[in-house]
Design a protein around this motif. Structure first.
Motif, PDB file in Angstrom:
ATOM      1  N   THR A  57       0.807  -1.228   0.000  1.00 43.48           N
ATOM      2  CA  THR A  57       0.000   0.000   0.000  1.00 43.48           C
ATOM      3  C   THR A  57       0.836   1.272   0.000  1.00 43.48           C
ATOM      4  O   THR A  57       0.299   2.360  -0.197  1.00 43.48           O
ATOM      5  N   GLY A  58       2.116   1.149   0.287  1.00 39.65           N
ATOM      6  CA  GLY A  58       2.969   2.334   0.363  1.00 39.65           C
ATOM      7  C   GLY A  58       2.827   3.074   1.684  1.00 39.65           C
ATOM      8  O   GLY A  58       3.497   4.080   1.931  1.00 39.65           O
ATOM      9  N   ARG A  59       1.966   2.566   2.567  1.00 36.74           N
ATOM     10  CA  ARG A  59       1.716   3.263   3.834  1.00 36.74           C
ATOM     11  C   ARG A  59       2.784   2.871   4.863  1.00 36.74           C
ATOM     12  O   ARG A  59       3.174   1.725   4.951  1.00 36.74           O
ATOM     13  N   THR A  60       3.226   3.832   5.632  1.00 40.64           N
ATOM     14  CA  THR A  60       4.252   3.526   6.642  1.00 40.64           C
ATOM     15  C   THR A  60       3.590   3.237   7.991  1.00 40.64           C
ATOM     16  O   THR A  60       2.448   3.632   8.239  1.00 40.64           O
ATOM     17  N   SER A  61       4.345   2.552   8.846  1.00 40.71           N
ATOM     18  CA  SER A  61       3.817   2.220  10.175  1.00 40.71           C
ATOM     19  C   SER A  61       4.995   2.064  11.125  1.00 40.71           C
ATOM     20  O   SER A  61       6.120   1.784  10.692  1.00 40.71           O
ATOM     21  N   SER A  62       4.733   2.231  12.406  1.00 44.15           N
ATOM     22  CA  SER A  62       5.830   2.132  13.377  1.00 44.15           C
ATOM     23  C   SER A  62       6.156   0.660  13.641  1.00 44.15           C
ATOM     24  O   SER A  62       5.333  -0.221  13.401  1.00 44.15           O
ATOM     25  N   TYR A  63       7.357   0.415  14.149  1.00 46.21           N
ATOM     26  CA  TYR A  63       7.768  -0.966  14.441  1.00 46.21           C
ATOM     27  C   TYR A  63       6.825  -1.623  15.441  1.00 46.21           C
ATOM     28  O   TYR A  63       6.411  -2.758  15.280  1.00 46.21           O
ATOM     29  N   ASP A  64       6.528  -0.903  16.521  1.00 48.09           N
ATOM     30  CA  ASP A  64       5.688  -1.501  17.568  1.00 48.09           C
ATOM     31  C   ASP A  64       4.310  -1.869  17.017  1.00 48.09           C
ATOM     32  O   ASP A  64       3.736  -2.895  17.361  1.00 48.09           O
ATOM     33  N   PHE A  65       3.787  -0.996  16.179  1.00 49.85           N
ATOM     34  CA  PHE A  65       2.471  -1.265  15.598  1.00 49.85           C
ATOM     35  C   PHE A  65       2.534  -2.519  14.722  1.00 49.85           C
ATOM     36  O   PHE A  65       1.677  -3.399  14.796  1.00 49.85           O
ATOM     37  N   ARG A  66       3.606  -2.599  13.928  1.00 53.13           N
ATOM     38  CA  ARG A  66       3.759  -3.775  13.057  1.00 53.13           C
ATOM     39  C   ARG A  66       3.879  -5.043  13.892  1.00 53.13           C
ATOM     40  O   ARG A  66       3.310  -6.075  13.556  1.00 53.13           O
ATOM     41  N   TYR A  67       4.645  -4.947  14.971  1.00 50.98           N
ATOM     42  CA  TYR A  67       4.792  -6.136  15.832  1.00 50.98           C
ATOM     43  C   TYR A  67       3.440  -6.548  16.403  1.00 50.98           C
ATOM     44  O   TYR A  67       3.055  -7.714  16.366  1.00 50.98           O
ATOM     45  N   ARG A  68       2.718  -5.569  16.945  1.00 51.82           N
ATOM     46  CA  ARG A  68       1.442  -5.912  17.605  1.00 51.82           C
ATOM     47  C   ARG A  68       0.495  -6.600  16.624  1.00 51.82           C
ATOM     48  O   ARG A  68      -0.177  -7.558  16.981  1.00 51.82           O
ATOM     49  N   VAL A  69       0.439  -6.092  15.405  1.00 56.02           N
ATOM     50  CA  VAL A  69      -0.477  -6.693  14.428  1.00 56.02           C
ATOM     51  C   VAL A  69      -0.008  -8.105  14.071  1.00 56.02           C
ATOM     52  O   VAL A  69      -0.806  -9.044  14.005  1.00 56.02           O
ATOM     53  N   ALA A  70       1.317  -8.278  13.888  1.00 57.63           N
ATOM     54  CA  ALA A  70       1.805  -9.613  13.488  1.00 57.63           C
ATOM     55  C   ALA A  70       1.712 -10.614  14.636  1.00 57.63           C
ATOM     56  O   ALA A  70       1.545 -11.819  14.402  1.00 57.63           O
ATOM     57  N   ALA A  71       1.785 -10.127  15.874  1.00 53.57           N
ATOM     58  CA  ALA A  71       1.721 -11.051  17.018  1.00 53.57           C
ATOM     59  C   ALA A  71       0.293 -11.521  17.284  1.00 53.57           C
ATOM     60  O   ALA A  71       0.060 -12.338  18.161  1.00 53.57           O
ATOM     61  N   PHE A  72      -0.652 -11.003  16.508  1.00 49.16           N
ATOM     62  CA  PHE A  72      -2.035 -11.493  16.617  1.00 49.16           C
ATOM     63  C   PHE A  72      -2.082 -12.989  16.333  1.00 49.16           C
ATOM     64  O   PHE A  72      -2.854 -13.726  16.914  1.00 49.16           O
ATOM     65  N   GLY A  73      -1.233 -13.432  15.390  1.00 43.92           N
ATOM     66  CA  GLY A  73      -1.251 -14.842  14.978  1.00 43.92           C
ATOM     67  C   GLY A  73       0.107 -15.483  15.163  1.00 43.92           C
ATOM     68  O   GLY A  73       0.874 -15.080  16.040  1.00 43.92           O
ATOM     69  N   SER A  74       0.407 -16.506  14.320  1.00 48.45           N
ATOM     70  CA  SER A  74       1.716 -17.157  14.404  1.00 48.45           C
ATOM     71  C   SER A  74       2.734 -16.241  13.729  1.00 48.45           C
ATOM     72  O   SER A  74       2.615 -15.911  12.551  1.00 48.45           O
ATOM     73  N   TYR A  75       3.735 -15.860  14.504  1.00 45.20           N
ATOM     74  CA  TYR A  75       4.591 -14.706  14.195  1.00 45.20           C
ATOM     75  C   TYR A  75       5.855 -15.068  13.431  1.00 45.20           C
ATOM     76  O   TYR A  75       6.449 -16.123  13.666  1.00 45.20           O
ATOM     77  N   GLY A  76       6.282 -14.181  12.530  1.00 44.47           N
ATOM     78  CA  GLY A  76       7.560 -14.358  11.839  1.00 44.47           C
ATOM     79  C   GLY A  76       7.976 -13.045  11.191  1.00 44.47           C
ATOM     80  O   GLY A  76       7.347 -11.999  11.405  1.00 44.47           O
ATOM     81  N   TYR A  77       9.064 -13.108  10.391  1.00 41.24           N
ATOM     82  CA  TYR A  77       9.605 -11.908   9.731  1.00 41.24           C
ATOM     83  C   TYR A  77       9.743 -12.153   8.238  1.00 41.24           C
ATOM     84  O   TYR A  77       9.968 -13.278   7.792  1.00 41.24           O
ATOM     85  N   GLU A  78       9.676 -11.083   7.483  1.00 41.51           N
ATOM     86  CA  GLU A  78       9.884 -11.171   6.041  1.00 41.51           C
ATOM     87  C   GLU A  78      10.542  -9.862   5.608  1.00 41.51           C
ATOM     88  O   GLU A  78       9.873  -8.932   5.163  1.00 41.51           O
ATOM     89  N   LEU A  79      11.851  -9.770   5.808  1.00 40.66           N
ATOM     90  CA  LEU A  79      12.596  -8.525   5.630  1.00 40.66           C
ATOM     91  C   LEU A  79      13.994  -8.855   5.144  1.00 40.66           C
ATOM     92  O   LEU A  79      14.517  -9.921   5.477  1.00 40.66           O
ATOM     93  N   ASP A  80      14.628  -7.919   4.471  1.00 35.83           N
ATOM     94  CA  ASP A  80      16.052  -8.067   4.192  1.00 35.83           C
ATOM     95  C   ASP A  80      16.801  -7.562   5.427  1.00 35.83           C
ATOM     96  O   ASP A  80      16.999  -6.358   5.604  1.00 35.83           O
ATOM     97  N   LEU A  81      17.188  -8.484   6.266  1.00 34.40           N
ATOM     98  CA  LEU A  81      17.761  -8.082   7.564  1.00 34.40           C
ATOM     99  C   LEU A  81      19.067  -7.308   7.398  1.00 34.40           C
ATOM    100  O   LEU A  81      19.475  -6.573   8.306  1.00 34.40           O
ATOM    101  N   SER A  82      19.718  -7.458   6.211  1.00 28.80           N
ATOM    102  CA  SER A  82      20.993  -6.745   6.044  1.00 28.80           C
ATOM    103  C   SER A  82      20.776  -5.233   5.994  1.00 28.80           C
ATOM    104  O   SER A  82      21.701  -4.454   6.158  1.00 28.80           O
ATOM    105  N   GLU A  83      19.536  -4.817   5.766  1.00 28.90           N
ATOM    106  CA  GLU A  83      19.267  -3.368   5.700  1.00 28.90           C
ATOM    107  C   GLU A  83      19.021  -2.769   7.083  1.00 28.90           C
ATOM    108  O   GLU A  83      18.769  -1.577   7.209  1.00 28.90           O
ATOM    109  N   TYR A  84      19.069  -3.582   8.108  1.00 28.61           N
ATOM    110  CA  TYR A  84      18.691  -3.086   9.442  1.00 28.61           C
ATOM    111  C   TYR A  84      19.900  -3.015  10.376  1.00 28.61           C
ATOM    112  O   TYR A  84      20.809  -3.849  10.309  1.00 28.61           O
TER     113      TYR A  84
END
Ligand code: DGJ
Length: 721
Positions: free
Chosen positions: A574-601
């Motif tokens: 969507t191009g919309r930005t969101s804070s880390y905590d918000f993203r975590y809270r939404v993803a922790a609703f279910g079975s949690y994981g990551y999908e990121l290029d960790l080298s950029e962090y």
């Protein structure tokens, strides 16, 4: 508990809180009397509809005591005197004169039978089954109706079997799993509407009106657009109170639920395989079993209905070994590098994963092809990108102390593949140039030789690889499903039988590891898939502001542990930005994981991710076995709030998210749910101790939560003291 009253000929199926009552009527038809809140063993045959007006066709020659057109029916064949929507349509050797079905015999026993080739609720210690045999007067067409009871979760599973006892062929044009009649039509229907990137996001509720309401899919999948879940609830039912009936199917293909209101204003619900284009022939002695339907009743509204289904799915549908097991916290390579994935990049992800509390590295699409135009069907590892092969890579990942997962899409083939060139008749098609989608076709799994060939190819390629997790994808829907070998009317259903067989074969060959199914995001989120995979990828839309709608809708029918959610960049769709905590809270609703290029962090980011993984693990018990209470629907567009509460009610967690809040509403109070009124709870953040009764009746003020950055949302954990 299942009881049969010999004298009254009444069957009473009782769960902890519900009753389902049927009887053998005067003319030996199988009549439905009641489904709803638990009642005692009364002789409720009196409720049978005997209001037979002159115009109706009736069975008795002497009086007008009984007409199949107005009583409740457990099975409703077309051309049998029941003029409402039929649940089965068939003819025997071209004649429709075998349709008035009469009771023959029944059995009540502990346990249940498997449904050969189809997923079904599993047997448990409490399972009991009622089996009723019906047939026409000539004893040519035989139906067996199965009712399997899961009393502690208030669920009844139903399916049926049809058998040709004659010498000629029996043609079936409609074959549902269940038929259920209610007196009256004072219901709302609730269905989960959506589309790709918006799966099940719209909880669609509407008052039932006369005519037929149909919830179905014709895509060869349960689909992104609709879902096999449907509820009927009282107009006044809400999340917490009121009659709510939930229905679902353990089926991943063309399904249909028809809710029809008769001329008398009575309601009939039929659920099963969609009959569009369906035609199945049984030769003498052959039989066919329907998929299983499950139903539940709750007087605690849609929330109670969801919790019943959540318990049933966790206890009786998902494989026991995975259902309550802490789930892998994965890092998935897809949004990190899409098709440019290489061994080097996967190892880099693995290296960073350790700093982020991740335990499983999943190699998504791209390991056997440079783009989506080729490779499916051939399954040959791209050795340029993966010089150590999958076996070598999996060993390297294991040596780093992590688990290894891999992506597959076994049901498909690219048009540019050797497999397709060598087996040009291996796809579902009705012409030489079928519609193409994502440059791929669906393999013709109605053919056992294709099922075996593709299973062999994949198992050969992955032989020796140390695999702990499989992501099983399905990236297009069926359009012109036809087969070179299978009769047209049987293709869609046989395709599902082949798909389930392929799943079972590869599951066994790959070591019975945890499967996560997926279908171009969440296009096959259903109970059929949950039988094979304890979790399902919910949607390719990982913008948390959009995901809350998708996850909330999905939670009506499916437990949160089945809802696979990843912390991602969040802005990809969507191009919309969101804070880390918000993203975590939404993803922790279910079975949690990551999908990121960790080298950029940065190291700081990774430390934050580690914190999230730890928090998820700390509270995962609530996801795996707790109860979900929905407090504020995201459809208000202002806030989203829900609670997860442990079964013993000693731990509870409130999540509160602002979606689009405006000032004036901030002083709203929020009444908590699901707590024990008599227990005192300590708010883990503030240390404040209040009784469950206080938190649930007085509530808390939303603006009292506003201590940190509002865009992050809030999580408050309560412990009984
Ligand atoms: C669709 C899935 O939803 C994605 O997560 C990813 O696996 C792609 N397919 C890969 O082709």
């Amino acid at each position: 508990m299942i009881r049969f009253n010999e004298q009254e000929k009444i069957f009473h199926i009782q769960t902890q809180n519900s009753s389902y009552v049927l009887c053998i009527s005067d003319f030996n038809a199988l009549e439905h009397l009641y489904y709803g809140k638990k009642i005692p063993d009364d002789g409720i045959k009196y409720i049978s509809n005997r209001q037979i007006y002159a115009h109706l066709a009736h069975e008795s020659r002497e009086n007008r005591a009984y007409s199949a057109a107005v009583v409740g029916m457990e099975i409703a064949p077309f051309n049998s005197g029941d003029i409402r929507t039929p649940s089965v349509v068939y003819d025997y050797n071209g004649c429709v004169d075998h349709n008035r079905l009469r009771y023959q015999s029944h059995k009540i026993y502990k346990g249940r039978k498997r449904i050969e080739g189809l997923p079904h609720s599993r047997e448990s210690e409490e399972t009991e089954t009622l089996e009723i045999v019906l047939s026409d007067d000539e004893k040519t067409v035989e139906f067996t109706l199965f009712y399997t009871v899961y009393a502690s979760v208030d669920v009844i599973a139903r399916h049926q079997k049809i058998k040709n006892n004659g010498t000629m062929s029996l043609s079936i044009q409609k074959f549902s799993s269940m038929c259920l009649d209610f007196y009256g039509m004072d219901f709302d229907t609730v269905t989960l509407e959506g589309m790709y990137l918006y799966e099940r996001a719209q909880v669609s509720r509407a008052p039932l009106s006369r005519g037929v309401f149909k919830n179905n899919s014709l895509t060869g999948t349960s689909s992104h657009n609709r879902n096999p879940f449907i509820a009927l609830c009282a107009h006044n039912a809400d999340e917490d109170q009121g009659d709510a009936y939930g229905f679902n199917l353990l089926y991943s293909g063309n399904f249909a639920e028809e809710v029809s209101v008769s001329h008398l204003g009575d309601t009939r619900l039929i659920a099963g395989i969609d009959d569009t284009g369906f035609a199945w022939t049984l030769k003498a002695g052959e039989s066919l079993s329907s998929p299983e339907a499950v139903m539940t009743y709750s007087d605690q509204g849609l929330g109670g209905m969801s919790r019943n289904f959540h318990d049933h799915i966790r206890q009786n549908i998902i494989e026991k070994q995975f259902a309550f097991m802490p789930r892998p916290i994965v890092i998935n390579s897809w949004e990190a590098s899409y098709f440019t994935v290489t061994e080097e990049k996967v190892l880099a992800l693995a290296e960073s994963a350790k700093d982020c509390g991740i335990d499983t590295v999943v190699l998504d699409d791209g390991w056997f092809r440079p783009h989506d135009r080729k490779g499916l069907g051939d399954w040959r590892t791209d050795r340029e990108k993966f010089p150590s092969g999958i076996k070598g890579l999996s060993q390297k990942v294991h040596a780093m102390g992590l688990k290894f997962g891999i992506w597959l899409e076994p049901e498909m083939v690219n048009d540019q593949s050797d497999f397709y060139k060598e087996n040009p008749d291996c796809i579902l098609a009705t012409s030489k140039l079928p519609l193409i989608s994502r440059y791929q076709y669906i393999l013709d799994l109605t053919r056992d030789d294709i099922v075996q060939k593709i299973a062999d190819r994949i198992s050969e390629e992955l032989q020796g690889a140390e695999i702990d997790y499989i992501k099983w994808d399905f990236n297009r829907y069926a359009t012109e499903a036809g087969s070179y070998k299978t009769p047209q009317g049987e293709v869609y259903h046989r395709q599902m039988l082949g798909a389930y067989k392929l799943l079972a074969i590869l599951k066994e060959r790959l070591g019975n590891v945890l499967f996560e199914t997926c279908s171009g995001g969440g296009g096959r989120f259903d109970l059929g898939m949950l039988y094979y995979s304890p979790q399902i990828w919910t949607s390719d839309n990982t913008d948390p502001y959009a995901r809350v709608f998708i996850q909330n809708g999905t939670s009506y029918a499916y437990p949160v542990s089945a809802i696979s959610c990843h912390f991602t960049r969040g802005d990809c769709t969507t191009g919309r930005t969101s804070s880390y905590d918000f993203r975590y809270r939404v993803a922790a609703f279910g079975s949690y994981g990551y999908e990121l290029d960790l080298s950029e962090y940065s190291a700081e980011d990774k430390a934050a991710f580690k914190g999230y993984s730890e928090s998820y693990r700390k509270d995962e018990d609530l996801n795996l076995s707790g109860d979900l209470y929905r407090l504020i629907s995201p459809e208000t567009n202002l806030f989203y709030a829900y609670m997860k509460v442990s079964k013993d009610k000693n731990k509870a967690q409130l999540t509160f998210l602002e979606l689009n809040a405006s000032g004036f509403i901030e002083s709203t109070t929020l009444r908590l749910k699901g707590l024990d009124p008599e227990k005192a709870y300590k708010n883990a953040e503030t240390g404040e101790v209040l009784y469950g009764a206080t938190l649930m009746n007085v509530g808390i003020r939303i603006n009292d939560l506003y201590r940190k950055k509002r865009e992050d949302g809030y999580t408050v954990t309560f412990y009984a003291v």
